[in-house]
Motif scaffolding. Structure first.
Motif, PDB file in Angstrom:
ATOM      1  N   ILE A  31       0.840  -1.206   0.000  1.00 39.11           N
ATOM      2  CA  ILE A  31       0.000   0.000   0.000  1.00 39.11           C
ATOM      3  C   ILE A  31       0.871   1.252   0.000  1.00 39.11           C
ATOM      4  CG2 ILE A  31      -1.658   1.349   1.351  1.00 39.11           C
ATOM      5  CD1 ILE A  31      -2.833  -1.369   2.300  1.00 39.11           C
ATOM      6  N   GLY A  32       1.925   1.237   0.815  1.00 36.07           N
ATOM      7  CA  GLY A  32       2.844   2.382   0.869  1.00 36.07           C
ATOM      8  C   GLY A  32       3.526   2.631  -0.466  1.00 36.07           C
ATOM      9  N   ASN A  33       3.906   1.565  -1.170  1.00 34.95           N
ATOM     10  CA  ASN A  33       4.506   1.728  -2.497  1.00 34.95           C
ATOM     11  C   ASN A  33       3.513   2.351  -3.471  1.00 34.95           C
ATOM     12  OD1 ASN A  33       7.004   0.715  -1.811  1.00 34.95           O
ATOM     13  ND2 ASN A  33       6.566  -1.346  -2.532  1.00 34.95           N
ATOM     14  N   ALA A  34       2.257   1.920  -3.407  1.00 34.94           N
ATOM     15  CA  ALA A  34       1.229   2.478  -4.286  1.00 34.94           C
ATOM     16  C   ALA A  34       0.996   3.958  -3.979  1.00 34.94           C
ATOM     17  CB  ALA A  34      -0.071   1.691  -4.148  1.00 34.94           C
ATOM     18  N   LEU A  35       0.952   4.304  -2.704  1.00 37.32           N
ATOM     19  CA  LEU A  35       0.768   5.702  -2.324  1.00 37.32           C
ATOM     20  C   LEU A  35       1.952   6.555  -2.768  1.00 37.32           C
ATOM     21  CD1 LEU A  35      -0.714   5.372   1.282  1.00 37.32           C
ATOM     22  CD2 LEU A  35      -1.867   6.257  -0.749  1.00 37.32           C
ATOM     23  N   ALA A  36       3.163   6.026  -2.586  1.00 38.33           N
ATOM     24  CA  ALA A  36       4.353   6.767  -3.009  1.00 38.33           C
ATOM     25  C   ALA A  36       4.344   6.983  -4.518  1.00 38.33           C
ATOM     26  CB  ALA A  36       5.611   6.022  -2.578  1.00 38.33           C
ATOM     27  N   ALA A  66       1.641   7.172  -6.370  1.00 37.96           N
ATOM     28  CA  ALA A  66       0.572   8.130  -6.658  1.00 37.96           C
ATOM     29  C   ALA A  66       1.017   9.566  -6.376  1.00 37.96           C
ATOM     30  CB  ALA A  66      -0.663   7.790  -5.833  1.00 37.96           C
ATOM     31  N   PHE A  67       1.881   9.740  -5.374  1.00 38.94           N
ATOM     32  CA  PHE A  67       2.380  11.067  -5.030  1.00 38.94           C
ATOM     33  C   PHE A  67       3.671  11.415  -5.762  1.00 38.94           C
ATOM     34  CE2 PHE A  67      -0.436  10.406  -1.393  1.00 38.94           C
ATOM     35  CZ  PHE A  67      -1.057  11.647  -1.315  1.00 38.94           C
ATOM     36  N   GLY A  68       4.178  10.486  -6.556  1.00 41.10           N
ATOM     37  CA  GLY A  68       5.368  10.751  -7.351  1.00 41.10           C
ATOM     38  C   GLY A  68       6.673  10.723  -6.573  1.00 41.10           C
ATOM     39  N   VAL A  69       6.702  10.025  -5.457  1.00 48.53           N
ATOM     40  CA  VAL A  69       7.924   9.963  -4.647  1.00 48.53           C
ATOM     41  C   VAL A  69       8.431   8.533  -4.491  1.00 48.53           C
ATOM     42  CG1 VAL A  69       7.471  12.083  -3.366  1.00 48.53           C
ATOM     43  CG2 VAL A  69       6.568   9.923  -2.514  1.00 48.53           C
ATOM     44  N   ALA A  70       8.030   7.643  -5.381  1.00 41.16           N
ATOM     45  CA  ALA A  70       8.423   6.237  -5.267  1.00 41.16           C
ATOM     46  C   ALA A  70       9.904   6.039  -5.558  1.00 41.16           C
ATOM     47  CB  ALA A  70       7.586   5.375  -6.199  1.00 41.16           C
ATOM     48  N   ASP A  71      10.437   6.769  -6.525  1.00 43.54           N
ATOM     49  CA  ASP A  71      11.844   6.635  -6.892  1.00 43.54           C
ATOM     50  C   ASP A  71      12.517   7.996  -6.815  1.00 43.54           C
ATOM     51  OD1 ASP A  71      11.792   3.843  -7.521  1.00 43.54           O
ATOM     52  OD2 ASP A  71      10.720   4.356  -9.354  1.00 43.54           O
ATOM     53  N   THR A  72      13.360   8.152  -5.826  1.00 41.90           N
ATOM     54  CA  THR A  72      14.107   9.395  -5.661  1.00 41.90           C
ATOM     55  C   THR A  72      15.585   9.059  -5.575  1.00 41.90           C
ATOM     56  OG1 THR A  72      13.914   9.282  -3.253  1.00 41.90           O
ATOM     57  CG2 THR A  72      12.200  10.498  -4.418  1.00 41.90           C
ATOM     58  N   ASP A  73      16.415  10.085  -5.635  1.00 38.92           N
ATOM     59  CA  ASP A  73      17.850   9.874  -5.460  1.00 38.92           C
ATOM     60  C   ASP A  73      18.125   9.562  -3.998  1.00 38.92           C
ATOM     61  OD1 ASP A  73      18.310  10.439  -8.109  1.00 38.92           O
ATOM     62  OD2 ASP A  73      18.632  12.579  -7.753  1.00 38.92           O
ATOM     63  N   GLY A  74      18.895   8.541  -3.742  1.00 41.91           N
ATOM     64  CA  GLY A  74      19.224   8.173  -2.369  1.00 41.91           C
ATOM     65  C   GLY A  74      18.159   7.285  -1.759  1.00 41.91           C
ATOM     66  N   ILE A  75      17.997   7.409  -0.462  1.00 47.87           N
ATOM     67  CA  ILE A  75      17.030   6.587   0.277  1.00 47.87           C
ATOM     68  C   ILE A  75      15.647   7.201   0.117  1.00 47.87           C
ATOM     69  CG2 ILE A  75      16.382   5.713   2.552  1.00 47.87           C
ATOM     70  CD1 ILE A  75      19.353   5.841   3.297  1.00 47.87           C
ATOM     71  N   ASP A  76      14.679   6.359  -0.172  1.00 46.86           N
ATOM     72  CA  ASP A  76      13.296   6.826  -0.372  1.00 46.86           C
ATOM     73  C   ASP A  76      12.577   6.928   0.964  1.00 46.86           C
ATOM     74  OD1 ASP A  76      13.693   6.824  -3.132  1.00 46.86           O
ATOM     75  OD2 ASP A  76      13.109   4.729  -3.302  1.00 46.86           O
ATOM     76  N   TRP A  77      12.900   7.945   1.742  1.00 45.60           N
ATOM     77  CA  TRP A  77      12.345   8.094   3.084  1.00 45.60           C
ATOM     78  C   TRP A  77      10.841   8.248   3.071  1.00 45.60           C
ATOM     79  CZ3 TRP A  77      15.240   6.440   6.762  1.00 45.60           C
ATOM     80  CH2 TRP A  77      16.617   6.568   6.704  1.00 45.60           C
ATOM     81  N   VAL A  78      10.336   9.030   2.131  1.00 44.39           N
ATOM     82  CA  VAL A  78       8.891   9.280   2.077  1.00 44.39           C
ATOM     83  C   VAL A  78       8.153   7.977   1.797  1.00 44.39           C
ATOM     84  CG1 VAL A  78       7.057  10.558   0.903  1.00 44.39           C
ATOM     85  CG2 VAL A  78       9.240  11.668   1.383  1.00 44.39           C
ATOM     86  N   ARG A  79       8.681   7.162   0.886  1.00 44.78           N
ATOM     87  CA  ARG A  79       8.060   5.875   0.578  1.00 44.78           C
ATOM     88  C   ARG A  79       8.044   4.985   1.816  1.00 44.78           C
ATOM     89  NH1 ARG A  79      10.448   0.937  -1.782  1.00 44.78           N
ATOM     90  NH2 ARG A  79      12.351   2.152  -1.839  1.00 44.78           N
ATOM     91  N   HIS A  80       9.135   4.998   2.575  1.00 52.35           N
ATOM     92  CA  HIS A  80       9.193   4.188   3.796  1.00 52.35           C
ATOM     93  C   HIS A  80       8.205   4.692   4.851  1.00 52.35           C
ATOM     94  CE1 HIS A  80      12.392   2.011   2.023  1.00 52.35           C
ATOM     95  NE2 HIS A  80      13.307   2.959   2.171  1.00 52.35           N
ATOM     96  N   PHE A  81       8.038   6.001   4.946  1.00 54.08           N
ATOM     97  CA  PHE A  81       7.046   6.545   5.884  1.00 54.08           C
ATOM     98  C   PHE A  81       5.635   6.116   5.484  1.00 54.08           C
ATOM     99  CE2 PHE A  81      10.258  10.003   6.848  1.00 54.08           C
ATOM    100  CZ  PHE A  81      10.574   9.500   8.095  1.00 54.08           C
TER     101      PHE A  81
END
Length: 86
Positions: A42-47, A49-64
């Motif tokens: 669910i968190g991956n799907a939300l990330a 949807a918000f466009g933060v699934a793949d970022t440079d470095g650690i994906d903190w927002v996706r983990h939250f």
């Protein structure tokens, strides 16, 4: 091998979710892992949807998102699990 990684990720996400919830959650470890895996999906799907699934470095927002989704699932399932024997 991906099933093994899903179980490990579910364990970590589920245990972190239980840490952020105050009080005791009397659910078994297998249910914590299952809810962690579902929360991770669910968190991956939300990330995404918000466009933060793949970022440079650690994906903190996706983990939250993943931990938050797992925490919500644990909050919903714990009372149901506790009442199953009543």
């Amino acid at each position: 091998m991906s099933i093994l990684w899903a179980i490990i990720a579910g364990l970590v996400i589920g245990l972190l979710a239980k840490l952020v919830i105050p009080g005791r959650q009397p659910i078994p470890l297998w249910l914590t892992i299952l809810l962690g895996v579902v929360g991770g999906l669910i968190g991956n799907a939300l990330a995404g949807a918000f466009g933060v699934a793949d970022t440079d470095g650690i994906d903190w927002v996706r983990h939250f998102f993943q931990i938050g989704a797992a925490a919500l699932l644990i909050l919903v399932v714990t009372p149901l699990w506790s009442r199953r024997g009543a």
